[in-house]
Design a protein around this motif. Structure first.
Motif, PDB file in Angstrom:
ATOM      1  N   ASN A   8       0.822  -1.211   0.000  1.00 24.72           N
ATOM      2  CA  ASN A   8       0.000   0.000   0.000  1.00 24.72           C
ATOM      3  C   ASN A   8       0.860   1.267   0.000  1.00 24.72           C
ATOM      4  O   ASN A   8       0.513   2.258   0.633  1.00 24.72           O
ATOM      5  N   ALA A   9       1.993   1.199  -0.697  1.00 28.41           N
ATOM      6  CA  ALA A   9       2.884   2.352  -0.810  1.00 28.41           C
ATOM      7  C   ALA A   9       3.324   2.493  -2.253  1.00 28.41           C
ATOM      8  O   ALA A   9       3.127   1.586  -3.079  1.00 28.41           O
ATOM      9  N   GLN A  10       3.931   3.619  -2.560  1.00 23.45           N
ATOM     10  CA  GLN A  10       4.416   3.884  -3.908  1.00 23.45           C
ATOM     11  C   GLN A  10       5.627   4.799  -3.824  1.00 23.45           C
ATOM     12  O   GLN A  10       5.780   5.533  -2.835  1.00 23.45           O
ATOM     13  N   PRO A  11       6.500   4.784  -4.823  1.00 22.28           N
ATOM     14  CA  PRO A  11       7.654   5.691  -4.796  1.00 22.28           C
ATOM     15  C   PRO A  11       7.186   7.143  -4.815  1.00 22.28           C
ATOM     16  O   PRO A  11       6.156   7.461  -5.410  1.00 22.28           O
ATOM     17  N   CYS A  34       2.852   6.500   1.385  1.00 24.80           N
ATOM     18  CA  CYS A  34       1.687   5.621   1.434  1.00 24.80           C
ATOM     19  C   CYS A  34       0.643   6.041   0.408  1.00 24.80           C
ATOM     20  O   CYS A  34       0.522   7.216   0.057  1.00 24.80           O
ATOM     21  N   ASP A  35      -0.128   5.073  -0.060  1.00 27.61           N
ATOM     22  CA  ASP A  35      -1.229   5.364  -0.963  1.00 27.61           C
ATOM     23  C   ASP A  35      -2.304   6.146  -0.224  1.00 27.61           C
ATOM     24  O   ASP A  35      -2.336   6.198   1.008  1.00 27.61           O
ATOM     25  N   ARG A  36      -3.219   6.777  -0.968  1.00 27.79           N
ATOM     26  CA  ARG A  36      -4.332   7.472  -0.352  1.00 27.79           C
ATOM     27  C   ARG A  36      -5.192   6.473   0.418  1.00 27.79           C
ATOM     28  O   ARG A  36      -5.438   5.362  -0.053  1.00 27.79           O
ATOM     29  N   GLY A  37      -5.640   6.930   1.583  1.00 25.92           N
ATOM     30  CA  GLY A  37      -6.416   6.027   2.421  1.00 25.92           C
ATOM     31  C   GLY A  37      -5.554   5.278   3.417  1.00 25.92           C
ATOM     32  O   GLY A  37      -6.075   4.475   4.197  1.00 25.92           O
ATOM     33  N   TYR A  38      -4.227   5.570   3.386  1.00 26.00           N
ATOM     34  CA  TYR A  38      -3.306   4.907   4.310  1.00 26.00           C
ATOM     35  C   TYR A  38      -2.425   5.959   4.968  1.00 26.00           C
ATOM     36  O   TYR A  38      -2.195   7.038   4.428  1.00 26.00           O
ATOM     37  N   ARG A  39      -1.926   5.640   6.153  1.00 22.60           N
ATOM     38  CA  ARG A  39      -1.033   6.530   6.886  1.00 22.60           C
ATOM     39  C   ARG A  39       0.226   5.756   7.281  1.00 22.60           C
ATOM     40  O   ARG A  39       0.162   4.574   7.614  1.00 22.60           O
ATOM     41  N   ASN A  42      -9.368  11.760   1.437  1.00 21.50           N
ATOM     42  CA  ASN A  42      -8.391  11.379   0.406  1.00 21.50           C
ATOM     43  C   ASN A  42      -7.202  12.344   0.377  1.00 21.50           C
ATOM     44  O   ASN A  42      -6.711  12.734  -0.683  1.00 21.50           O
ATOM     45  N   ARG A  43      -6.753  12.737   1.556  1.00 17.96           N
ATOM     46  CA  ARG A  43      -5.615  13.627   1.660  1.00 17.96           C
ATOM     47  C   ARG A  43      -4.458  12.890   2.330  1.00 17.96           C
ATOM     48  O   ARG A  43      -4.668  11.981   3.136  1.00 17.96           O
TER      49      ARG A  43
END
Length: 283
Positions: free
Chosen positions: A61-64, A73-78, A97-98
């Motif tokens: 659930n992450a991206q560069p 982290c992707d949106r919706g994740y911390r 979605n921030r």
């Protein structure tokens, strides 16, 4: 034996030349192998795959990052340490979605309380939900008391105030606040309501002055005219006369004198000065 007499045999010369050639060949081979090993080591150190192998792996659930190094982290994740945890949106809330903040906000008509919860805003009778959707105000004709909106009890001869501060009601023209009621203003003869919200609520008509809560006529003496200034007797002497007792007395100009700007006093001409009611020449 002289050095010129020394001569190497053919066999000896060939042996030395061969040995030197062998040493040179071995040196060249060792240098080439050393340079090859150094190139491989430097290539490995500068290679992105080598540097990435030293960093922590990117979690689920992450991206560069779109810029710079590392990941987000992707949106919706911390982010929590080296992991990306899902944002839990409470009931009566929505996801923003921030990538900053809590990641959620309460719905319209609900208010955030301690802890991740959104409770409904309770609007009392006589109130309404304000545009923010998280607070309430009282309707016109009501006043806020704690968590209630109480109806304003208007006394006779009063009206609701449009001001957001101070009294909830004001008295009609001709009345003044007296405790919780509106009492009629006693306007004396030859007076009128001045509409002032402070101080005296009435004023005397032109030609009258206030004395002991009444309006008395101004008596203008001879050689004077009515003056409605807020101070003085209500009249002023005409030019060439000075106020004296209750009237106006003609000014007796001494020699070398003239009336001043007011016209009710005199002054000496230039190069003269006043002395005992006369104008004397300066020495």
């Amino acid at each position: 034996m002289h050095r010129s007499d020394l001569k190497l045999s053919p066999v000896s010369s060939k042996g030395i030349a061969g040995a030197l050639a062998m040493v040179s060949s071995l040196s060249a081979t060792a240098s080439a192998e050393f340079l090859a090993l150094a190139f491989v080591a430097l290539s490995a150190i500068g290679s992105p795959s080598f540097a990435q192998s030293q960093a922590a792996p990117m979690p689920a659930n992450a991206q560069p990052k779109s810029y710079g190094e590392g990941w987000e982290c992707d949106r919706g994740y911390r982010r929590d340490g080296d992991a990306c945890l899902a944002i839990i949106v409470p009931e009566n809330a929505y996801s923003t979605n921030r990538t900053y903040g809590k990641g959620w906000k309460c719905l319209h008509g609900f208010q955030e309380v301690d802890g991740p919860a959104c409770l409904e805003v309770v609007v009392p009778e006589g109130g309404y939900l304000d545009p923010s959707g998280q607070n309430w105000n009282c309707l016109r004709g009501y006043t806020k008391v704690d968590d209630l909106c109480l109806k304003i009890d208007l006394p006779p001869n009063a009206y609701l105030s449009n001001r957001g501060y101070g009294a909830a009601w004001l008295c009609d023209r001709g009345y003044e606040v007296d405790s919780d009621t509106c009492a009629a203003i006693a306007v004396p003869e030859n007076a009128f309501l001045n509409g002032s919200r402070y101080g005296q609520s009435w004023a005397c008509e032109r030609g009258y002055f206030e004395r002991n809560a009444t309006c008395e006529a101004v008596v203008v003496p001879e050689n004077a005219y009515f003056d409605d200034a807020s101070y003085g007797p209500g009249w002023t002497c005409i030019r060439g006369f000075a106020e004296s007792d209750d009237g106006c007395t003609e000014i007796d100009l001494p020699d070398n004198a003239h009336l001043d700007r007011s016209g009710n006093r005199w002054a000496c001409h230039r190069n003269f000065q006043q002395s005992q009611g006369r104008c004397v020449l300066n020495d």
